[in-house]
Design a protein around this motif. Sequence first.
Motif, short mmCIF file in Angstrom:
data_model
loop_
_atom_site.label_atom_id
_atom_site.label_comp_id
_atom_site.label_asym_id
_atom_site.label_seq_id
_atom_site.Cartn_x
_atom_site.Cartn_y
_atom_site.Cartn_z
N ASN A 104 11.33 17.37 -14.10
CA ASN A 104 10.63 16.23 -14.44
C ASN A 104 10.60 16.20 -15.92
N HIS A 105 11.67 16.66 -16.68
CA HIS A 105 11.72 16.38 -18.02
C HIS A 105 13.04 15.75 -18.42
N SER A 107 14.23 14.83 -21.04
CA SER A 107 14.82 15.24 -22.19
C SER A 107 15.76 16.46 -22.22
N SER A 166 8.92 22.50 -11.47
CA SER A 166 8.31 21.47 -12.20
C SER A 166 6.85 21.79 -12.92
N PRO A 169 6.98 23.69 -17.39
CA PRO A 169 6.22 23.40 -18.70
C PRO A 169 5.03 23.19 -18.85
N TYR A 200 14.02 24.07 -22.68
CA TYR A 200 12.67 23.71 -22.76
C TYR A 200 11.89 24.51 -24.02
#
Length: 250
Positions: A104-105, A107, A166, A169, A200
Amino acid sequence: MNTPAATPILNISTYRFVTLADPEALRAQLQGNAAANQLKGTILLAEEGINLFLAGPAEGVRAFVDYLRADPCFADLVPKESWSATTPFQRLKVKVKREIIRMNHPSIRPQAGRAPSVSPAVLARWLVQGHDDAGRPVVTLDTRNAFEIDHGTFTGAIDWRIGKFSEFPDAVQAHRNQLDGKTIVSFCTGGIRCEKAAIYLQDIGLDHVYQLDGGILKYFEDTDGAPGWQGGCFVFDEREALGAQLTPVR
């Protein structure tokens, strides 16, 4: 490790972060070829790449891998292999998803460039030394879910008891002080989660971040789990967990 004569089913796992223009069209192609080769297991496709766990007769598995490698996107795939007496999957599933491993990132795009990796042999040496080659303390960071970790992990590995990837992070943000000033080696079953995790960690400004190349299964293959590993490695099939010899443990 058992011989193929005693365990005739070849199990493979592999992934590749690479931009796929039409995952749905590829899904139909791979479904047909895998079924024709009598394979069972799971293939996940997304715009960001492929992730698969398959098993079947050795000749069928190798024919399917050759079929994949004929596509330039997958020419350098090197599946991790193990053997079993029976096929540890009930059916074949080929699915198109938003991500091949959900974080769910958006980037975080490994297909645009990998984080640095460390080989199993180098990590084993660091664990024996107690530090990396620059003298920095090394921490191993388990990026798997809590129930997987309960089957086994590296001695002293950081375990934030996440329930799904998820959540990783947020766990990093809550525990960042455990990582500052250290060489961080993220690890997971086969490499896919720790690859996103390492990117990340770099993106939020942590230095000296590596992913364990090939994950736990490659560490078993190259080092027999020594030094540093305790227990088994959970796998998402009917074998449940593999030991350092890549055979089932209960």
